[in-house]
Write an enzyme that holds these catalytic residues in place. Sequence first.
Site, PDB file in Angstrom:
ATOM      1  N   THR A 160     -45.256  58.081  41.526  1.00  0.00           N
ATOM      2  CA  THR A 160     -44.460  58.810  42.509  1.00  0.00           C
ATOM      3  C   THR A 160     -43.793  60.043  41.916  1.00  0.00           C
ATOM      4  OG1 THR A 160     -44.036  56.798  43.780  1.00  0.00           O
ATOM      5  CG2 THR A 160     -42.516  58.621  44.100  1.00  0.00           C
ATOM      6  N   ASP A 192     -52.176  56.164  40.851  1.00  0.00           N
ATOM      7  CA  ASP A 192     -51.150  55.398  41.536  1.00  0.00           C
ATOM      8  C   ASP A 192     -51.047  54.104  40.742  1.00  0.00           C
ATOM      9  OD1 ASP A 192     -50.117  53.280  43.318  1.00  0.00           O
ATOM     10  OD2 ASP A 192     -50.062  54.874  44.801  1.00  0.00           O
ATOM     11  N   SER A 193     -49.835  53.721  40.334  1.00  0.00           N
ATOM     12  CA  SER A 193     -49.716  52.619  39.381  1.00  0.00           C
ATOM     13  C   SER A 193     -50.227  51.294  39.919  1.00  0.00           C
ATOM     14  CB  SER A 193     -48.257  52.453  38.930  1.00  0.00           C
ATOM     15  OG  SER A 193     -47.462  51.942  39.977  1.00  0.00           O
ATOM     16  N   SER A 194     -50.381  51.162  41.241  1.00  0.00           N
ATOM     17  CA  SER A 194     -50.915  49.918  41.786  1.00  0.00           C
ATOM     18  C   SER A 194     -52.376  49.721  41.404  1.00  0.00           C
ATOM     19  CB  SER A 194     -50.763  49.899  43.316  1.00  0.00           C
ATOM     20  OG  SER A 194     -51.456  50.985  43.891  1.00  0.00           O
ATOM     21  N   THR A 199     -43.847  53.168  39.732  1.00  0.00           N
ATOM     22  CA  THR A 199     -42.915  52.039  39.631  1.00  0.00           C
ATOM     23  C   THR A 199     -43.515  50.700  40.055  1.00  0.00           C
ATOM     24  OG1 THR A 199     -42.031  52.475  41.848  1.00  0.00           O
ATOM     25  CG2 THR A 199     -40.921  53.541  39.991  1.00  0.00           C
ATOM     26  N   ASP A 200     -44.588  50.713  40.843  1.00  0.00           N
ATOM     27  CA  ASP A 200     -45.109  49.451  41.375  1.00  0.00           C
ATOM     28  C   ASP A 200     -45.489  48.473  40.270  1.00  0.00           C
ATOM     29  OD1 ASP A 200     -44.719  50.209  43.955  1.00  0.00           O
ATOM     30  OD2 ASP A 200     -46.816  50.689  44.394  1.00  0.00           O
TER      31      ASP A 200
END
Length: 515
Positions: A19, A91-93, A123-124
């Site tokens: 993010t 995206d960390s996911s 952050t995920d």
Amino acid sequence: MAQGYVPEARILVIMTGGTICMQKSPDGLVPARNFLDRCMAPRPEFNDGEPQDPLDVAFKDGPEGMVSFDESINAGLWLKYAVLEYETLLDSSSIDSKGWDQIASTIFRNYKLFDGFVVLHGTDSLAYTCSALSFMLQNLGKPIILTGSQVPFSERKNDALDNLLDSLDIAAHFMIPEVCLCFNSTLFRGNRATKISANAFDAFASPNLPPLAKITAVDTKVIWNLVTQPTSLQAFSVQPDLEIHHVACLRIFPGIRSKMVEAVLRTEGLRGLVLETFGAGNAPSGHDNKFIQVISDAVQRGIVIVNVTQCLTGGVSPVYAPGMALGRAGVVAGGDMTSEAALTKLAYLLSLPEATPESVARTMAISIRGELTEHSETVFSHPTGELSSPVAQLTAIAYAIASGDIQKVKDVLREDTQLMNRPDYSGNTPVHLAATGPSLAILRYLLSLGASVHLRNHTGSGRTPLFLAANAGLLPHVMLLRQAGAHLHAEELETARLHASQRPEVWKQAGLGIP
């Protein structure tokens, strides 16, 4: 050089995505490139506007990977940084063990070039990455600070600015040789942190360990007695290829059927399972005891099963009968580990050479990176409740080192082990003094307590203990420091080459490449 000289810290910022670097698009927020130019360079907090010499950054294996990084920016007094941005921002996911390998290898290649590292990450899965890196980065001697944000840097009201500034300051100015998570003015041990909010700025917590540091407008308060130090005389290394695709996590719920559990445990290639149980480690047994039997059969097949609690605080304790039944079935009590730490630690231990189910099970139950609380520790309490002046203690240590009195060194440090990394009036820590002292045993003792080999003093151009030992021609001291992971700092190399002709063998052992 004036007594007030403080060495300039070099920090590598590793942009992986998340993010913090995102921008709006017709499809929602998406990772955007050129974070340095878009977000950092235009802001005075990160750019003092002065021309800077470029920093070397290793992009890939081999000498050809050493390139001048033209976009390095001075971020204020005593701090210089470069930003390495991955070609594919995530995206960390979507991150997995390959992404962790990429971050770990980047740190490894640049370890001798920088004093600390800041990893920007979504952050995920940030708590998972923190935990994974804490195990992968073996014998770590420098700060690795991970951070991100709940709101993109490009938005007017965001948490990205403070999170990044705090992370840079801690990485540059505090010798905390751990993988840490910095968020909302708080520094957590990475493998103790977990995400507790999807949208609040106060998004992370460390339920079973106090924060390592709190950042205020006035200062940064570090709880030094909580900070772990490397105590083995081994150089920094990386264990890649975590077995994350061969472990699983299963949350127990009321009414769960043993067939569901068995289906997970029969997954092809499964080597380990983290079982999230009720309360202090309880799981349903049922009248037919089928659940426990399924668990026991899996353990007999060589699957390592670790028991952690679903509760946010506390840990697994064999108090109730259901929990004791799991223990008798061969399930390892995970203490107060988070699920993120338990899962990544299990994957790490399974990836080690010659790992067996028995060795993994034994090590899961003990703390190797401060990830769980071991209650058998002896807590030292000074009999008077007060310690003598740090200045007096450092003076006493200096005299003891100069005279080779190891017992006196032990007596002083018994009162306060944090003196190991505390500088005296000239910026020399006890290790700096021992690096040129008469007793190799004293140097070995300080290193065994976790004293840092990477701190630089405040004289000259900021010397490391290794430079001082080599300059003094003390080959045994040099070899011991190298064994403990010491290396010459980038700012020492030019001077070291000038001295190399006098003692070429000593400087070669110190790591200086001499033709």
